[in-house]
Write an enzyme that holds these catalytic residues in place. Structure first.
Site, mmCIF file in Angstrom:
data_model
loop_
_atom_site.group_PDB
_atom_site.id
_atom_site.type_symbol
_atom_site.label_atom_id
_atom_site.label_comp_id
_atom_site.label_asym_id
_atom_site.label_seq_id
_atom_site.Cartn_x
_atom_site.Cartn_y
_atom_site.Cartn_z
ATOM 1 N N TYR A 149 2.547 6.933 -6.475
ATOM 2 C CA TYR A 149 1.632 5.955 -5.972
ATOM 3 C C TYR A 149 2.340 4.447 -5.383
ATOM 4 C CZ TYR A 149 -2.786 3.067 -6.435
ATOM 5 O OH TYR A 149 -3.598 2.032 -6.324
ATOM 6 N N TYR A 163 4.352 -0.413 13.005
ATOM 7 C CA TYR A 163 3.451 -0.025 14.019
ATOM 8 C C TYR A 163 3.183 -1.489 14.353
ATOM 9 C CZ TYR A 163 2.281 4.748 14.039
ATOM 10 O OH TYR A 163 2.335 6.235 14.201
#
Ligand code: NAD
Ligand code: UDP
Length: 318
Positions: A149, A163
């Site tokens: 996680y 991005y």
């Protein structure tokens, strides 16, 4: 048509605890809402009040599969949040965090959409700096039981920034601290739901370890306000930004408060400490209050009372 009515919003993980509250708030705001969920921890019950709304659409899909949709905004909440659930299939948790974020960032790039990534205070691991500011880089055990996680979410943050730099995608990273409220699943395994369910059943309430470990709990309505404010923030503001309630409490204190509020005769039992359990956690929210004008407003006792009412209504079938 208002701006809100034109907004087409994808909520990945919308059938979960936080996601279902967010879907409702977005519908209340006049948005078109597309909920994408695999139902691994989400529940149809959470979405039942939304299903008749013509602006609500539901797709059962795993976020590790590429997503296709015409959208203006994306919230990526898809990932089990309870240690019990995310540790039960660590490979899929890692894949969900990393490949899921990649798929939704790709969709955001194709659509020119804004994307908000639900990151976590777990990126700080077991912190040596307290309270935790966003500038702290954290202390995570890369091979421990929480790593699927923690490291998955850290990698998702990396992908968001990649991005942004490479393709100019408008990303927003929310580092969410422990959040609780109605529509948590009774079997979820997180501390607030466990303590309430145990106390309502007459106990005992299980504390992992000595109970001196701390967390800082934010009520779900405050968190939804924060997520909406972050998505609406200026393009240049990407975060990461801590979102949470800075009121810190030990698990022993929490157990006593829950027992008191439920009026339960429950006692407390101490079991083995959880592996790699962070000892202390509290957000520094100066950035959120300065950039978003947001501070949490719900007192712990008030939020717990509403959450207890919710779990009590499940027991009586109301
Ligand atoms: P939750 O487990 O109730 O909800 C997660 C939702 O995501 C569920 O509906 C589940 O079915 C869905 N999901 C999981 N894996 C998926 C996959 N591969 N494809 C599609 N759907 C998938 O958890 P939550 O508390 O609502 O948390 C929501 C998000 O917020 C998570 O990303 C979590 O990491 C983050 N977060 C939550 C908290 C908190 O205290 N609630 C704290 C930090 C971060
Ligand atoms: N915890 C506990 N009893 C429970 C569940 C959790 O004492 O029944 C403790 C857990 O060890 C941790 C804290 O409560 O110290 C918060 O746990 P949770 O799983 O809710 O969230 P996280 O550890 O991810 O912050």
């Amino acid at each position: 048509m208002s701006r809100a009515q034109r907004r087409r919003v994808l909520v990945a993980g919308g059938a979960g605890f936080l996601g279902s509250h967010l879907c409702r708030a977005l519908l209340d705001d006049g948005c078109q809402v597309l909920c994408l969920d695999s139902f691994v921890t989400g529940r149809a019950r959470n979405l039942a009040p939304l299903l008749d709304n013509p602006r609500f659409h539901l797709v059962r899909q795993d976020v590790t599969e590429p997503a296709l949709a015409e959208v203006d905004e994306i919230y990526n909440l898809a990932c089990p949040a309870s240690p019990r659930h995310y540790q039960s299939d660590p490979v899929h948790t890692t894949r969900t965090s990393v490949v899921g974020a990649l798929n939704l960032l790709e969709l955001a790039r194709q659509q020119g959409a804004r994307i908000l990534q639900a990151s976590t205070s777990e990126v700080y691991g077991d912190p040596e700096v307290h309270p935790q500011p966003e500038s702290y880089h954290g202390r995570v055990n890369a091979i421990g039981p929480r790593a699927c996680y923690d490291e998955g979410k850290r990698c998702a943050e990396t992908l968001c920034y990649a991005y942004r730099h490479q393709y100019g995608v408008a990303v927003k990273i929310a580092r969410i601290f422990n959040t609780y409220g109605p529509q948590m699943d009774a079997d979820d395994g997180r501390v607030v739901s466990n303590f309430i369910v145990q106390a309502l059943a007459g106990g005992p309430v299980t504390i992992y370890g000595d109970g001196r470990q701390t967390r800082s709990f934010c009520y779900v309505d405050d968190m939804v306000d924060a997520l909406l404010a972050l998505m609406a923030s200026p393009d240049g503001f990407c975060g990461p930004v801590n979102l949470g309630n800075p009121d810190e409490i030990s698990m022993l204190e929490l157990a006593r408060i829950v027992i008191g509020l439920t009026g339960s005769p429950a006692g407390i039992v101490h079991t083995h400490p959880a592996a790699d359990d962070p000892a202390r956690r509290r957000p520094d929210i100066a950035l959120a209050s300065g950039m978003l004008g947001w501070v949490p407003r719900t007192r712990l006792e008030d939020g717990l009372t509403r959450t207890i009412d919710y779990f009590a209504s499940l027991r009586t079938g109301l």
